[in-house]
Design a protein around this motif. Structure first.
Motif, PDB file in Angstrom:
ATOM      1  N   PHE A  56       0.822  -1.205   0.000  1.00 40.03           N
ATOM      2  CA  PHE A  56       0.000   0.000   0.000  1.00 40.03           C
ATOM      3  C   PHE A  56       0.857   1.257   0.000  1.00 40.03           C
ATOM      4  N   LEU A  57       0.211   2.354  -0.383  1.00 40.00           N
ATOM      5  CA  LEU A  57       0.749   3.703  -0.244  1.00 40.00           C
ATOM      6  C   LEU A  57      -0.186   4.477   0.671  1.00 40.00           C
ATOM      7  N   ASN A  58       0.364   5.347   1.498  1.00 41.70           N
ATOM      8  CA  ASN A  58      -0.510   6.208   2.278  1.00 41.70           C
ATOM      9  C   ASN A  58       0.098   7.592   2.447  1.00 41.70           C
ATOM     10  N   ALA A  59      -0.765   8.580   2.645  1.00 49.16           N
ATOM     11  CA  ALA A  59      -0.345   9.962   2.871  1.00 49.16           C
ATOM     12  C   ALA A  59      -1.007  10.458   4.146  1.00 49.16           C
ATOM     13  N   ASP A  60      -0.258  11.175   4.976  1.00 42.40           N
ATOM     14  CA  ASP A  60      -0.755  11.710   6.244  1.00 42.40           C
ATOM     15  C   ASP A  60      -0.506  13.206   6.305  1.00 42.40           C
ATOM     16  N   LYS A  77      -4.030   3.798  -0.341  1.00 44.14           N
ATOM     17  CA  LYS A  77      -4.273   3.138  -1.615  1.00 44.14           C
ATOM     18  C   LYS A  77      -3.574   1.783  -1.595  1.00 44.14           C
ATOM     19  N   VAL A  78      -4.353   0.709  -1.667  1.00 44.44           N
ATOM     20  CA  VAL A  78      -3.783  -0.632  -1.778  1.00 44.44           C
ATOM     21  C   VAL A  78      -3.426  -0.870  -3.239  1.00 44.44           C
ATOM     22  N   LEU A  79      -2.181  -1.182  -3.495  1.00 48.83           N
ATOM     23  CA  LEU A  79      -1.713  -1.337  -4.868  1.00 48.83           C
ATOM     24  C   LEU A  79      -2.382  -2.539  -5.528  1.00 48.83           C
ATOM     25  N   GLY A  80      -2.921  -2.321  -6.717  1.00 48.62           N
ATOM     26  CA  GLY A  80      -3.593  -3.386  -7.444  1.00 48.62           C
ATOM     27  C   GLY A  80      -5.063  -3.534  -7.124  1.00 48.62           C
ATOM     28  N   SER A  81      -5.596  -2.750  -6.209  1.00 44.62           N
ATOM     29  CA  SER A  81      -7.011  -2.846  -5.851  1.00 44.62           C
ATOM     30  C   SER A  81      -7.867  -1.998  -6.788  1.00 44.62           C
ATOM     31  N   ILE A  82      -9.171  -2.238  -6.762  1.00 44.23           N
ATOM     32  CA  ILE A  82     -10.091  -1.519  -7.642  1.00 44.23           C
ATOM     33  C   ILE A  82     -10.263  -0.056  -7.238  1.00 44.23           C
ATOM     34  N   PRO A  83     -10.486   0.262  -5.951  1.00 43.54           N
ATOM     35  CA  PRO A  83     -10.748   1.665  -5.587  1.00 43.54           C
ATOM     36  C   PRO A  83      -9.556   2.577  -5.862  1.00 43.54           C
ATOM     37  N   ALA A  84      -9.852   3.835  -6.234  1.00 43.20           N
ATOM     38  CA  ALA A  84      -8.791   4.830  -6.378  1.00 43.20           C
ATOM     39  C   ALA A  84      -8.179   5.135  -5.016  1.00 43.20           C
ATOM     40  N   VAL A  85      -9.021   5.176  -3.976  1.00 42.85           N
ATOM     41  CA  VAL A  85      -8.590   5.329  -2.589  1.00 42.85           C
ATOM     42  C   VAL A  85      -9.345   4.300  -1.767  1.00 42.85           C
ATOM     43  N   THR A 109     -10.388   8.308  16.051  1.00 41.17           N
ATOM     44  CA  THR A 109     -10.200   8.221  14.604  1.00 41.17           C
ATOM     45  C   THR A 109     -11.419   7.598  13.955  1.00 41.17           C
ATOM     46  N   ARG A 110     -11.844   8.182  12.855  1.00 47.93           N
ATOM     47  CA  ARG A 110     -12.930   7.639  12.045  1.00 47.93           C
ATOM     48  C   ARG A 110     -12.334   7.078  10.764  1.00 47.93           C
ATOM     49  N   PHE A 111     -12.589   5.788  10.471  1.00 47.59           N
ATOM     50  CA  PHE A 111     -12.115   5.138   9.260  1.00 47.59           C
ATOM     51  C   PHE A 111     -13.259   5.115   8.235  1.00 47.59           C
ATOM     52  N   ILE A 112     -12.971   5.534   7.030  1.00 47.81           N
ATOM     53  CA  ILE A 112     -13.963   5.534   5.952  1.00 47.81           C
ATOM     54  C   ILE A 112     -13.412   4.678   4.818  1.00 47.81           C
ATOM     55  N   PHE A 113     -14.111   3.586   4.486  1.00 46.39           N
ATOM     56  CA  PHE A 113     -13.621   2.635   3.501  1.00 46.39           C
ATOM     57  C   PHE A 113     -14.453   2.676   2.229  1.00 46.39           C
ATOM     58  N   ASP A 114     -13.800   2.476   1.090  1.00 42.11           N
ATOM     59  CA  ASP A 114     -14.518   2.230  -0.145  1.00 42.11           C
ATOM     60  C   ASP A 114     -15.234   0.884  -0.036  1.00 42.11           C
ATOM     61  N   LYS A 115     -16.380   0.753  -0.655  1.00 43.49           N
ATOM     62  CA  LYS A 115     -17.163  -0.485  -0.538  1.00 43.49           C
ATOM     63  C   LYS A 115     -16.436  -1.687  -1.120  1.00 43.49           C
ATOM     64  N   ASN A 116     -15.450  -1.447  -2.005  1.00 45.66           N
ATOM     65  CA  ASN A 116     -14.700  -2.548  -2.602  1.00 45.66           C
ATOM     66  C   ASN A 116     -13.373  -2.836  -1.887  1.00 45.66           C
ATOM     67  N   ALA A 117     -13.099  -2.133  -0.784  1.00 49.73           N
ATOM     68  CA  ALA A 117     -11.847  -2.358  -0.059  1.00 49.73           C
ATOM     69  C   ALA A 117     -11.830  -3.761   0.540  1.00 49.73           C
ATOM     70  N   LEU A 118     -10.711  -4.471   0.359  1.00 49.29           N
ATOM     71  CA  LEU A 118     -10.602  -5.849   0.825  1.00 49.29           C
ATOM     72  C   LEU A 118      -9.690  -6.001   2.040  1.00 49.29           C
ATOM     73  N   ILE A 119      -9.076  -4.919   2.510  1.00 49.10           N
ATOM     74  CA  ILE A 119      -8.185  -5.035   3.650  1.00 49.10           C
ATOM     75  C   ILE A 119      -8.967  -5.432   4.896  1.00 49.10           C
ATOM     76  N   ILE A 120      -8.341  -6.236   5.753  1.00 47.90           N
ATOM     77  CA  ILE A 120      -9.037  -6.850   6.878  1.00 47.90           C
ATOM     78  C   ILE A 120      -9.521  -5.821   7.893  1.00 47.90           C
ATOM     79  N   LYS A 121      -8.903  -4.670   7.915  1.00 47.89           N
ATOM     80  CA  LYS A 121      -9.306  -3.602   8.835  1.00 47.89           C
ATOM     81  C   LYS A 121     -10.715  -3.090   8.568  1.00 47.89           C
ATOM     82  N   SER A 122     -11.260  -3.339   7.384  1.00 49.18           N
ATOM     83  CA  SER A 122     -12.490  -2.685   6.940  1.00 49.18           C
ATOM     84  C   SER A 122     -13.741  -3.090   7.710  1.00 49.18           C
TER      85      SER A 122
END
Length: 280
Positions: A56-60, A77-85, A109-122
């Motif tokens: 993944f890449l992330n910006a803070d 941004k998870v590399l190779g995933s469908i969502p742009a973010v 902290t509030r986490f906001i996920f794309d509906k297609n995110a596959l990371i286990i944190k979601s």
């Protein structure tokens, strides 16, 4: 804010809003705005990873006030995933300083996920974090409490011991130096998020592919509400520092234990590259 709660895999830390830190705890004792970017070899969430590697890449961006209040935002941004973010994080907190050796912070902290995110944190969308640390001079110890809630509710206790070292010699001029912050980390907690993730993403959890009817994840989740040991790890971060910016490489070796049956986590090496710049 806890490294494990970000993405995680691994995010820029806030151990004190007078500082913007990666693992090397570089101190900035002024009002500041800090921006950082990171690359990670795999996303990790409180000692657990997904069924495949998710680099993944992330910006803070973090604003630290003199009063102790801090606010921050992150994008992943998870590399190779469908969502742009894949994920956006927004949060705020307060730093407190009790004595010369004891300090801490509390944050939400509030986490906001794309509906297609596959990371286990979601499976989690909110985190209340309290981080207390004491500097013993020979090492720095911290106890971090996290309560995560959303589609699943979990509680975590993270114990970390580290030793910050910096060189008294320069690399290119008298304004730069190297720093090291080796540490040992222990995570205890519940893991209800595993079952919720498997229900939300059928067919994406674990490498177990049985013949016959689909697996009912609840069958393997009887102990997910137990507060138990989850992970041991050690880290070796090395950073190049200048007055306004830091570039860091960090290696971490993770040993998951008491893994929920269908998840099949294993020992893993993680690599992170982080760059951040401080405006003050």
């Amino acid at each position: 804010m806890n490294a494990n709660a970000g993405i995680p895999g691994h995010r820029i830390f806030i151990n004190d809003p007078t500082r913007i830190t990666a693992d090397t705890d570089t101190v900035v004792r002024k009002r500041s705005v800090s921006a950082g970017v990171s690359y990670g070899s795999d996303a990790s969430f409180f000692g657990r990873t997904g069924p495949v590697r998710y680099p993944f890449l992330n910006a803070d961006v973090i604003y630290n006030s003199k009063s102790g209040v801090f606010v921050y935002g992150s994008a992943y941004k998870v590399l190779g995933s469908i969502p742009a973010v894949d994920e956006l994080d927004l949060g705020a907190g307060y730093f407190y300083h009790v004595s010369s050796g004891f300090s801490g912070n509390a944050s939400y902290t509030r986490f906001i996920f794309d509906k297609n995110a596959l990371i286990i944190k979601s499976a989690s969308s909110n985190d209340i974090n309290v981080n207390n640390a004491y500097d013993w001079k020979i090492l720095r110890s911290s106890i971090i409490l996290d309560y995560l809630f959303g589609e699943s509710n979990d509680f975590f206790l993270t114990i970390n011991n580290s030793k910050y070292i910096e060189t008294n010699w320069s690399i290119f001029d008298d304004k730069d130096y190297l720093s090291f912050n080796p540490g040992i980390n222990i995570i205890l907690g519940t893991q209800n998020f595993v079952e919720k993730y498997s229900l939300n993403h059928p067919g994406h959890l674990g490498n177990y592919q049985p013949i016959g009817p689909p697996i009912n994840p609840s069958k393997y989740a009887a102990r997910n509400s137990d507060f138990d040991m989850l992970n041991y790890s050690f880290k070796i971060p090395v950073a190049y520092n200048r007055p306004h910016y830091t570039f860091e490489f960090a290696y971490r070796y993770s040993i998951p234990v008491n893994v929920e049956g269908i998840l099949r986590n294993h020992k893993e090496s993680f690599y992170n590259l982080t760059f951040y710049y401080v405006f003050y």
